[in-house]
Every structure is written in C-alpha cells, then in structure tokens.
Design a protein around this motif. Structure first.
Motif, short mmCIF file in Angstrom:
data_model
loop_
_atom_site.label_atom_id
_atom_site.label_comp_id
_atom_site.label_asym_id
_atom_site.label_seq_id
_atom_site.Cartn_x
_atom_site.Cartn_y
_atom_site.Cartn_z
N LEU A 1 -10.21 35.73 -14.64
CA LEU A 1 -9.99 37.16 -14.41
C LEU A 1 -10.23 37.94 -15.70
O LEU A 1 -10.94 38.96 -15.70
N VAL A 2 -9.66 37.47 -16.79
CA VAL A 2 -9.80 38.15 -18.08
C VAL A 2 -11.27 38.21 -18.49
O VAL A 2 -11.78 39.25 -18.93
N GLU A 3 -11.96 37.09 -18.32
CA GLU A 3 -13.39 37.05 -18.65
C GLU A 3 -14.17 38.06 -17.82
O GLU A 3 -15.02 38.80 -18.34
N ALA A 4 -13.87 38.11 -16.53
CA ALA A 4 -14.61 39.01 -15.65
C ALA A 4 -14.30 40.47 -15.92
O ALA A 4 -15.18 41.33 -15.88
N VAL A 5 -13.05 40.76 -16.23
CA VAL A 5 -12.65 42.16 -16.40
C VAL A 5 -13.23 42.74 -17.69
O VAL A 5 -13.35 43.96 -17.83
N ARG A 6 -13.63 41.87 -18.61
CA ARG A 6 -14.24 42.34 -19.86
C ARG A 6 -15.69 42.76 -19.65
O ARG A 6 -16.29 43.38 -20.52
N ASN A 7 -16.23 42.42 -18.51
CA ASN A 7 -17.60 42.83 -18.19
C ASN A 7 -17.53 44.19 -17.49
O ASN A 7 -17.05 44.29 -16.36
N PRO A 8 -18.02 45.26 -18.13
CA PRO A 8 -17.88 46.59 -17.54
C PRO A 8 -18.57 46.75 -16.19
O PRO A 8 -18.20 47.61 -15.39
N LYS A 9 -19.55 45.90 -15.90
CA LYS A 9 -20.23 45.99 -14.61
C LYS A 9 -19.29 45.68 -13.45
O LYS A 9 -19.52 46.11 -12.32
N THR A 10 -18.23 44.92 -13.72
CA THR A 10 -17.29 44.55 -12.65
C THR A 10 -16.32 45.69 -12.33
O THR A 10 -15.51 45.55 -11.41
N HIS A 11 -16.39 46.80 -13.07
CA HIS A 11 -15.45 47.90 -12.86
C HIS A 11 -15.95 48.89 -11.80
O HIS A 11 -15.23 49.83 -11.47
N ARG A 12 -17.11 48.65 -11.29
CA ARG A 12 -17.66 49.54 -10.28
C ARG A 12 -17.10 49.18 -8.90
O ARG A 12 -16.33 48.22 -8.75
N TYR A 13 -17.46 49.94 -7.89
CA TYR A 13 -17.03 49.59 -6.54
C TYR A 13 -17.48 48.17 -6.21
O TYR A 13 -18.58 47.75 -6.56
N SER A 14 -16.64 47.46 -5.51
CA SER A 14 -16.97 46.11 -5.09
C SER A 14 -17.60 46.14 -3.70
O SER A 14 -18.11 47.17 -3.26
N MET A 15 -17.54 45.03 -2.99
CA MET A 15 -18.08 44.94 -1.63
C MET A 15 -16.93 44.72 -0.66
O MET A 15 -16.10 43.83 -0.86
#
Length: 406
Positions: free
Chosen positions: A53-67
C-alpha cells in the motif's frame, strides 16, 4: 416535512444502539468493559500488504479516479484465488467485480436487480445487510428459519417458493454463517441449485468467513457446482481473511449477467476503492498465505478459551467450526428476558459486551453472539466475570438482576 423518509422508515430500530449506549456510559464512568460485540478484527494487517500500500500510494498516478469494477490486476488475482482454492475458473473480465467490501457489493446488487415488491428469500437469523440491502431496494422479505439447524432448509425453501406471490427473484445463502457459525458441505448446495434453476431464481452467496475455519475442512463455494454459475453471484471480503476490515475491499464473482448488472450500477454510483488499496489487495491474494493460517490459529485459540471459560462458568456452548464468532444460547434461567435485555444484563453485571441475537432476526432472540475480537487473556477475564455473575444470580436471581437493568 416532518414525515420520515419512506426507505428509512422501512428499517427496524437499531437494536444494538441500546447496548452501545450503555457501553459508552459504562466506559465514561471508568468501567473496564470487555467488548466482544462487533466482529471487528483487532490485529494489524500483515506487513507485506501494508508495505505494498505504501509503495503504491507514493506513485502519484494512483491518486486519480480508479475503476468501479476493479483494476485488472486485482480481478486477475481474484480469478487465481478461485482456481487455487476452489478449482473454479473465473473470467476476470466478465465474471469478477471488485467491491468496497462484500457489504457494499450485496447492497448495490440488490439495488441493481430488484423492483419494488419483488420477493427475496433470506435465512433468519442472518447478517443484517442480507435482508436490509433488499429491503432498502423495495423488496418484500420471506424468512427461512435456520436457528434450529439446516436439516429442513431445502424443504422450507421449496415451500416458501411455492407459496410466494409473486415468485421470489433471489435466495441468499451464507456459509460459514454470521451469526450462527453454521457450515455446510458442497452436497448441501446441490438441491438448492437444482431448485433455483427449476424456478428461475438467482442465488446470492456470501462466504466472507471461508478462510476462518478450524476443523481442517475448508468451506466450499457454491460455484464448485458447474450449474450454479449462470444464476449465482458469490461475495467475499478481505476484511477477516487478512485483517483488513477498515480497508473496505471485497469482490463478487459468478454469473456474467449479475456481475454485469452490478458493475453497471456501480459505474453510476462510485469510482471503486482507492487504487493503492486495490494494489495491496492484489498483493494479499497473490502473496504468501502463511498470515492466513496464523490468523486462523489465533481465532481458534480464542474460540477455545471462550468455550472452555463459559463451560467453567456453567454455560455450555457448542464450539463453532468456522467464523470469528461464538453463537450462544442464553442460559435457561435468563432466556425469557430475550437477547437484548440479557445483553444489557451481561454488560452491567459482568462488564462484557455481546451482540443480542434479535439484531440478526427474530429467530435469534434466544441467543447472543460473542465476537473473538479480544486476546486470550481478556477473553478469560470475560469468562471469569460471567462466571461471577451467573454464580451471584443463580436461577432465582435472574429476574431481580433484570429488573435493575430494565
């Protein structure tokens, strides 16, 4: 303007509210309340899931709307889990949908497939979202009693179908069951599938506790019966399996038609769970499963401590073979009080909070549910408190103790 909203008015009073209010007052007064009420896992999420989770949340691309139907990687992980665990092939594109917990999935599917006045068959007692998700969608409920066992379940189901007007559109099954802890074999499902196919009735299965079992027999999926997949959606959750209750991530799999309806409905009401949570859920399903066995053994130790402690107090309760709960029939001297008053009595006299069985349906009113959500030491303390309470009151003191609460 003073009238209550129609859908809210259909919901019964929240019976847990009184116990929760008493619990809050007792704690405010400095009492040490051992809370075995809500099924809320108390242990941390396994570290490798948190790290993902921490690794993914550091990627700003994951902050957009999901599916709303779930990211492809998670749907593939769900499909792999079903193949590994049940030997069932799930198409991740058309037969899987990620949900914001199984509770949201079932409630949204109810909204997607229900017209006002439709009849739904639901076990009683049962987890509240099973009946109330459909009630909020405008359905009429027909209850299938299960508190005395499942021997006559199919016969009762068949009778309910025969005498329901209009014909039911769906039946809910949920094993291992919350709150009753009942488990079934695959053979239990076969006549249900045959009956529902014959009458054109959908099956909604909830197996949120499929990985919390203690007898060496993993609970089955109804989708292991090939004929079930065209009429069934099965919901599961990562909340209990991986200690992820607050993460709110689960999934539904099965019928393309029903999954398609759920996905379309969700596309109008949400954008899905936060992407990093879905990435971490993928890591949970695809990663090492030692943590699941550790969680299972933790609940088994707690179950054994509670069952042994209650027996020492003179309260004989059968040990559940699955779930994180113990479903206990109220001791005979107190049974006439009903589960709500008995729960209030336990809270006041033993400082132990439990869930009254009436909160899961009228057929649960002779029972209370213990959640295995405290460590073994606290559970043993709860049993000592209960033992003291039962010995103080005895058969003759039950009515007098109840009057103090009422």
């Amino acid at each position: 303007m003073s009238e209550e909203f129609h859908r809210i008015k259909r919901l019964p009073p929240y019976v847990f509210a009184e116990v929760n209010a008493m619990k809050a007052r007792a704690r405010a007064a400095g009492e040490d309340i051992i809370d075995l009420g809500m099924g809320n896992p108390d242990q941390p999420t396994p570290p490798h899931i948190v790290e993902k989770l921490v690794e993914a949340v550091r990627n700003p691309k994951t902050h957009r709307y999901s599916m709303s139907r779930g990211i492809p990687g998670l749907r593939k992980a769900i499909s792999a889990y079903y193949k590994r665990r049940f030997d069932v092939d799930i198409d991740p594109e058309t037969e899987a949908c990620v949900t914001i917990g199984s509770k949201e999935g079932l409630a949204n599917l109810a909204q997607a497939i229900t017209s006002p006045g439709d009849v739904i068959l639901v076990p009683n007692p049962s987890y509240p979202i099973h009946p109330f998700g459909f009630m909020l969608a405008g359905a009429a409920l027909r209850h299938i009693p299960v508190v005395d066992g499942l021997d006559n379940f199919v016969e009762t189901l068949e009778r309910a179908i025969r005498h329901s007007v209009p014909k039911p559109i769906a039946v809910i099954v949920s094993f291992p069951a919350n709150p009753t802890t009942q488990t079934v074999t695959l053979d239990f499902y076969r006549p249900i599938v045959e009956l529902c196919l014959k009458h054109g009735i959908y099956i909604l299965s909830d197996i949120a506790y499929a990985e919390i079992y203690f007898d060496g027999n993993p609970p089955p999926s109804i989708l292991q019966i090939p004929e079930a997949r065209d009429i069934t959606v099965e919901f599961n959750s990562l909340s209990k399996t991986y200690n992820m209750p607050g993460w709110r991530v689960g999934f539904g799999v099965g019928s393309k038609k029903l999954i398609g309806a759920l996905a379309k409905f969700k596309s109008y009401v949400d954008y899905g769970a936060f992407t990093p949570i879905q990435v971490a859920a993928t890591a949970a399903l695809n990663g090492p499963q030692d943590c699941v066995e550790e969680i299972r053994q933790m609940y088994k130790a707690r179950r054994d401590a509670l069952i042994d402690g209650l027996a020492a107090a003179g309260w004989e309760v059968p040990p559940p073979s699955a779930t994180m709960f113990v479903w206990a029939r109220i001791p005979e001297p107190f049974r006439a009080l009903g589960s709500l008053e008995f729960s209030k009595l336990l809270l006041q006299e033993a400082q132990v909070a439990v869930s009254p069985g009436i909160g899961f349906g009228e057929y649960g009113d002779e029972h209370v549910r213990f959640g295995l959500v405290e460590n073994v030491q606290r559970i043993r303390q709860a049993c000592r408190n209960i033992r003291g309470f039962l010995h103080r009151t005895g058969n003759g003191g039950a009515e007098a103790s109840a009057k103090k609460v009422i």
